[in-house]
Design a protein around this motif. Structure first.
Motif, PDB file in Angstrom:
ATOM      1  N   ASP A  91      18.505  62.927  38.354  1.00 30.39           N
ATOM      2  CA  ASP A  91      19.384  62.109  37.533  1.00 30.39           C
ATOM      3  C   ASP A  91      19.065  60.641  37.754  1.00 30.39           C
ATOM      4  OD1 ASP A  91      22.142  61.887  35.986  1.00 30.39           O
ATOM      5  OD2 ASP A  91      22.196  60.452  37.644  1.00 30.39           O
ATOM      6  N   ASN A  92      18.992  59.887  36.667  1.00 33.40           N
ATOM      7  CA  ASN A  92      18.571  58.486  36.721  1.00 33.40           C
ATOM      8  C   ASN A  92      19.389  57.684  37.721  1.00 33.40           C
ATOM      9  OD1 ASN A  92      19.162  55.591  35.510  1.00 33.40           O
ATOM     10  ND2 ASN A  92      17.090  56.143  34.879  1.00 33.40           N
ATOM     11  N   LEU A  93      20.700  57.691  37.596  1.00 33.85           N
ATOM     12  CA  LEU A  93      21.553  56.889  38.463  1.00 33.85           C
ATOM     13  C   LEU A  93      21.563  57.421  39.888  1.00 33.85           C
ATOM     14  CD1 LEU A  93      23.464  54.533  38.760  1.00 33.85           C
ATOM     15  CD2 LEU A  93      25.338  56.008  38.034  1.00 33.85           C
ATOM     16  N   HIS A  94      21.619  58.735  40.042  1.00 36.70           N
ATOM     17  CA  HIS A  94      21.613  59.324  41.384  1.00 36.70           C
ATOM     18  C   HIS A  94      20.319  58.977  42.121  1.00 36.70           C
ATOM     19  CE1 HIS A  94      24.661  62.621  39.984  1.00 36.70           C
ATOM     20  NE2 HIS A  94      25.180  61.407  40.036  1.00 36.70           N
ATOM     21  N   SER A  95      19.218  59.005  41.393  1.00 37.24           N
ATOM     22  CA  SER A  95      17.924  58.690  42.005  1.00 37.24           C
ATOM     23  C   SER A  95      17.858  57.236  42.452  1.00 37.24           C
ATOM     24  CB  SER A  95      16.788  58.988  41.022  1.00 37.24           C
ATOM     25  OG  SER A  95      16.767  60.357  40.672  1.00 37.24           O
ATOM     26  N   LEU A  96      18.430  56.351  41.644  1.00 37.48           N
ATOM     27  CA  LEU A  96      18.469  54.942  42.031  1.00 37.48           C
ATOM     28  C   LEU A  96      19.291  54.737  43.297  1.00 37.48           C
ATOM     29  CD1 LEU A  96      18.852  53.136  38.584  1.00 37.48           C
ATOM     30  CD2 LEU A  96      16.990  52.850  40.204  1.00 37.48           C
ATOM     31  N   LYS A  97      20.402  55.436  43.380  1.00 40.15           N
ATOM     32  CA  LYS A  97      21.241  55.321  44.571  1.00 40.15           C
ATOM     33  C   LYS A  97      20.505  55.856  45.804  1.00 40.15           C
ATOM     34  CE  LYS A  97      25.747  55.421  42.275  1.00 40.15           C
ATOM     35  NZ  LYS A  97      26.202  54.112  42.775  1.00 40.15           N
ATOM     36  N   LEU A 116      17.179  55.763  46.169  1.00 45.35           N
ATOM     37  CA  LEU A 116      16.165  54.761  46.495  1.00 45.35           C
ATOM     38  C   LEU A 116      16.771  53.514  47.119  1.00 45.35           C
ATOM     39  CD1 LEU A 116      13.927  55.113  43.323  1.00 45.35           C
ATOM     40  CD2 LEU A 116      13.252  55.639  45.665  1.00 45.35           C
ATOM     41  N   GLU A 117      18.028  53.274  46.829  1.00 47.34           N
ATOM     42  CA  GLU A 117      18.703  52.133  47.457  1.00 47.34           C
ATOM     43  C   GLU A 117      18.718  52.293  48.975  1.00 47.34           C
ATOM     44  OE1 GLU A 117      23.136  50.047  47.417  1.00 47.34           O
ATOM     45  OE2 GLU A 117      22.643  51.620  45.969  1.00 47.34           O
ATOM     46  N   LYS A 118      18.745  53.544  49.428  1.00 45.17           N
ATOM     47  CA  LYS A 118      18.744  53.811  50.869  1.00 45.17           C
ATOM     48  C   LYS A 118      17.354  53.680  51.477  1.00 45.17           C
ATOM     49  CE  LYS A 118      23.100  55.076  51.421  1.00 45.17           C
ATOM     50  NZ  LYS A 118      24.019  54.376  52.348  1.00 45.17           N
ATOM     51  N   THR A 119      16.329  53.941  50.674  1.00 47.86           N
ATOM     52  CA  THR A 119      14.975  53.998  51.226  1.00 47.86           C
ATOM     53  C   THR A 119      14.088  52.817  50.861  1.00 47.86           C
ATOM     54  OG1 THR A 119      14.201  55.280  49.323  1.00 47.86           O
ATOM     55  CG2 THR A 119      15.037  56.524  51.213  1.00 47.86           C
ATOM     56  N   HIS A 120      14.393  52.122  49.751  1.00 51.63           N
ATOM     57  CA  HIS A 120      13.488  51.088  49.255  1.00 51.63           C
ATOM     58  C   HIS A 120      14.172  49.754  48.970  1.00 51.63           C
ATOM     59  CE1 HIS A 120      10.920  54.610  48.695  1.00 51.63           C
ATOM     60  NE2 HIS A 120       9.910  53.788  48.536  1.00 51.63           N
ATOM     61  N   LEU A 158      21.306  48.008  36.840  1.00 54.71           N
ATOM     62  CA  LEU A 158      20.705  46.705  37.143  1.00 54.71           C
ATOM     63  C   LEU A 158      21.185  46.154  38.479  1.00 54.71           C
ATOM     64  CD1 LEU A 158      20.739  44.967  33.642  1.00 54.71           C
ATOM     65  CD2 LEU A 158      18.795  45.963  34.855  1.00 54.71           C
ATOM     66  N   GLU A 159      22.411  46.456  38.850  1.00 57.08           N
ATOM     67  CA  GLU A 159      22.919  46.019  40.155  1.00 57.08           C
ATOM     68  C   GLU A 159      22.084  46.642  41.278  1.00 57.08           C
ATOM     69  OE1 GLU A 159      25.092  43.848  40.970  1.00 57.08           O
ATOM     70  OE2 GLU A 159      26.371  43.522  39.215  1.00 57.08           O
ATOM     71  N   ILE A 160      21.746  47.913  41.121  1.00 58.98           N
ATOM     72  CA  ILE A 160      20.907  48.575  42.125  1.00 58.98           C
ATOM     73  C   ILE A 160      19.486  48.030  42.066  1.00 58.98           C
ATOM     74  CG2 ILE A 160      19.979  50.783  42.925  1.00 58.98           C
ATOM     75  CD1 ILE A 160      22.460  52.132  41.782  1.00 58.98           C
ATOM     76  N   ALA A 161      18.991  47.784  40.839  1.00 62.95           N
ATOM     77  CA  ALA A 161      17.642  47.233  40.683  1.00 62.95           C
ATOM     78  C   ALA A 161      17.505  45.913  41.437  1.00 62.95           C
ATOM     79  CB  ALA A 161      17.324  47.034  39.205  1.00 62.95           C
ATOM     80  N   LYS A 162      18.526  45.085  41.382  1.00 65.55           N
ATOM     81  CA  LYS A 162      18.489  43.811  42.100  1.00 65.55           C
ATOM     82  C   LYS A 162      18.372  44.038  43.605  1.00 65.55           C
ATOM     83  CE  LYS A 162      21.056  39.521  42.861  1.00 65.55           C
ATOM     84  NZ  LYS A 162      22.293  38.757  42.565  1.00 65.55           N
ATOM     85  N   LEU A 163      19.078  45.027  44.113  1.00 63.10           N
ATOM     86  CA  LEU A 163      19.011  45.334  45.545  1.00 63.10           C
ATOM     87  C   LEU A 163      17.627  45.851  45.937  1.00 63.10           C
ATOM     88  CD1 LEU A 163      22.473  47.095  46.022  1.00 63.10           C
ATOM     89  CD2 LEU A 163      21.855  44.778  46.719  1.00 63.10           C
ATOM     90  N   LEU A 164      16.961  46.536  45.019  1.00 60.33           N
ATOM     91  CA  LEU A 164      15.641  47.089  45.323  1.00 60.33           C
ATOM     92  C   LEU A 164      14.552  46.018  45.340  1.00 60.33           C
ATOM     93  CD1 LEU A 164      15.714  50.367  43.185  1.00 60.33           C
ATOM     94  CD2 LEU A 164      16.006  50.169  45.651  1.00 60.33           C
ATOM     95  N   LEU A 165      14.755  44.941  44.575  1.00 59.91           N
ATOM     96  CA  LEU A 165      13.729  43.902  44.487  1.00 59.91           C
ATOM     97  C   LEU A 165      13.554  43.169  45.812  1.00 59.91           C
ATOM     98  CD1 LEU A 165      14.450  42.266  41.011  1.00 59.91           C
ATOM     99  CD2 LEU A 165      12.393  43.533  41.658  1.00 59.91           C
ATOM    100  N   SER A 166      12.299  42.814  46.097  1.00 57.11           N
ATOM    101  CA  SER A 166      12.008  41.965  47.250  1.00 57.11           C
ATOM    102  C   SER A 166      12.436  40.535  46.923  1.00 57.11           C
ATOM    103  CB  SER A 166      10.513  42.003  47.566  1.00 57.11           C
ATOM    104  OG  SER A 166       9.769  41.412  46.508  1.00 57.11           O
ATOM    105  N   GLU A 167      12.388  39.659  47.902  1.00 55.26           N
ATOM    106  CA  GLU A 167      12.780  38.270  47.664  1.00 55.26           C
ATOM    107  C   GLU A 167      11.839  37.580  46.687  1.00 55.26           C
ATOM    108  OE1 GLU A 167      15.575  36.552  48.634  1.00 55.26           O
ATOM    109  OE2 GLU A 167      16.151  38.606  49.103  1.00 55.26           O
ATOM    110  N   GLU A 168      10.617  38.097  46.544  1.00 48.79           N
ATOM    111  CA  GLU A 168       9.662  37.551  45.573  1.00 48.79           C
ATOM    112  C   GLU A 168       9.647  38.363  44.285  1.00 48.79           C
ATOM    113  OE1 GLU A 168       8.435  38.867  48.604  1.00 48.79           O
ATOM    114  OE2 GLU A 168       8.920  37.017  49.683  1.00 48.79           O
TER     115      GLU A 168
END
Length: 381
Positions: free
Chosen positions: A32-38, A40-44, A90-100
């Protein structure tokens, strides 16, 4: 449960993506798209350098699924439902992004205005980099007024101060333009005829980047520029016209180059002469020496070639983005070691790859094997 435990990935060997570079790490995550993002939030978290997504456009044509039901144009809350759908991701996407890290989002005019405001809220208006327009030969001809042939691309940084400046990309369609110019040269046309043909060619949108490169010789395509432009230049050096043998007229302020430089340019065929000595010669600037440029906000990529290729490969994939378009976007940061992420490849599929990995064909071969009945506009390569 997931708040206290790090999820574990289970690899399915028959779906493994193998790149040419054995050190590359690429994977598809099915779920599931959202579940998978959550997950990855733990791992990436903080580990993704570039995100590109092509989300559902909410066109009202029953192509956007939300809460297991279709959201169509008769739904008075279609915009708010779509925004809720996007906001959480998008909130999760922001957390996944590096500082660059940076994110690119494709969208059409159904939700472009709403998405821009949402991204300003999620990423911060100060982290907005640009909005680009991608025009193609195809258009939505079902309009009663204007046939729309463009989409938008929003670009945001997680932290604009951390993004490396000086983005450069290869000029669009440079190989094709050089190929066409070489074809004209091989036709033994006169220099004037070739120049006129190239002047017509650069009027096409896909060749706008070469509007000054309208000459070609055995060394390649070139533009010309003024050899003067100074007040107290070199008046001593005489440049002889190759046909008349007479000294060419000098710029009003003299040559900007020394005699040694000018003689070297003459020796290397680096000067473009006029019809006779009454025309000030100009300096050649070859395209192959200047293949890069700052990315432009108006892009011209046609997905027809990608669509035909997918059809030949017997891969069901509606409304694909041009592969060259995606490669162009991913080249902006010039980081070959970047980790690239797409969480709208399919509603149940996520792609993560390294920027320098040659995985396009392998990914496309694998997508139909996943539990997706029909690939649609949510998919990207």
């Amino acid at each position: 449960m997931m708040q206290d435990n790090i999820p574990v990935f289970t690899e399915v060997k028959e779906r493994e993506i193998k790149a040419k570079d054995e050190n590359s790490y690429n994977f598809l995550l099915e779920g599931d798209n959202l579940h998978s993002l959550k997950l990855l939030e733990k791992t990436h978290a903080g580990k993704i350098d570039v995100i590109y997504i092509d989300p559902p456009y909410n066109t009202g044509n029953k192509d956007f699924i939300y809460d297991d039901s279709f959201v169509d144009k008769t739904d008075g809350y279609s915009h708010s439902k779509w925004l809720s759908f996007m906001s959480e991701r998008l909130e999760i996407a922001k957390l996944l992004l590096s500082e660059e890290g940076v994110i690119f989002i494709s969208i059409d005019d159904h939700e472009q205005a709403q998405l821009k405001l949402l991204c300003d809220s999620v990423f911060g208006a100060d982290n907005f980099i640009a909005e680009s327009i991608d025009a193609s030969n195809s258009s939505k001809n079902n309009s009663n007024y204007i046939a729309v042939n463009h989409e938008y691309l929003l670009c945001y940084a997680k932290n604009i101060s951390g993004v490396k400046k000086g983005w450069l990309v290869k000029k669009n369609q440079i190989d094709e333009f050089e190929r066409r110019a070489k074809t004209l040269l091989n036709m033994n046309l006169s220099p004037e005829k070739i120049h006129n043909e190239l002047l017509q060619l650069v009027k096409y949108p896909c060749f706008y980047d070469f509007d000054h490169y309208t000459y070609v010789d055995q060394h390649g395509v070139y533009s010309t520029f003024e050899p003067g432009g100074v007040k107290n230049g070199n008046f001593d050096t005489e440049i002889l016209h190759p046909i008349t043998g007479k000294p060419c007229v000098k710029p009003s302020g003299g040559w900007r180059y020394s005699e040694a430089t000018l003689q070297e340019l003459v020796k290397k065929d680096g000067i473009n002469f006029g019809k006779d000595e009454t025309v000030i010669p100009r300096i050649k600037r070859y395209l192959h020496d200047y293949p890069m440029q700052v990315p432009k906000s108006t892009l011209f990529f046609d997905s027809q070639a990608t669509t035909k290729w997918l059809k030949r490969e017997n891969i069901a994939f509606d409304f694909p983005k041009s592969i060259d378009y995606i490669k162009h976007i991913l080249s902006y940061t010039q980081d070959n070691s970047a980790t690239v992420f797409d969480f709208f490849v399919g509603f149940r599929v996520i792609i993560m790859t390294q920027a320098n990995s040659q995985v396009n064909i392998r990914v496309l071969e694998l997508l139909p094997k996943f539990k997706i009945k029909k690939m649609n506009r949510w998919c990207a390569v």
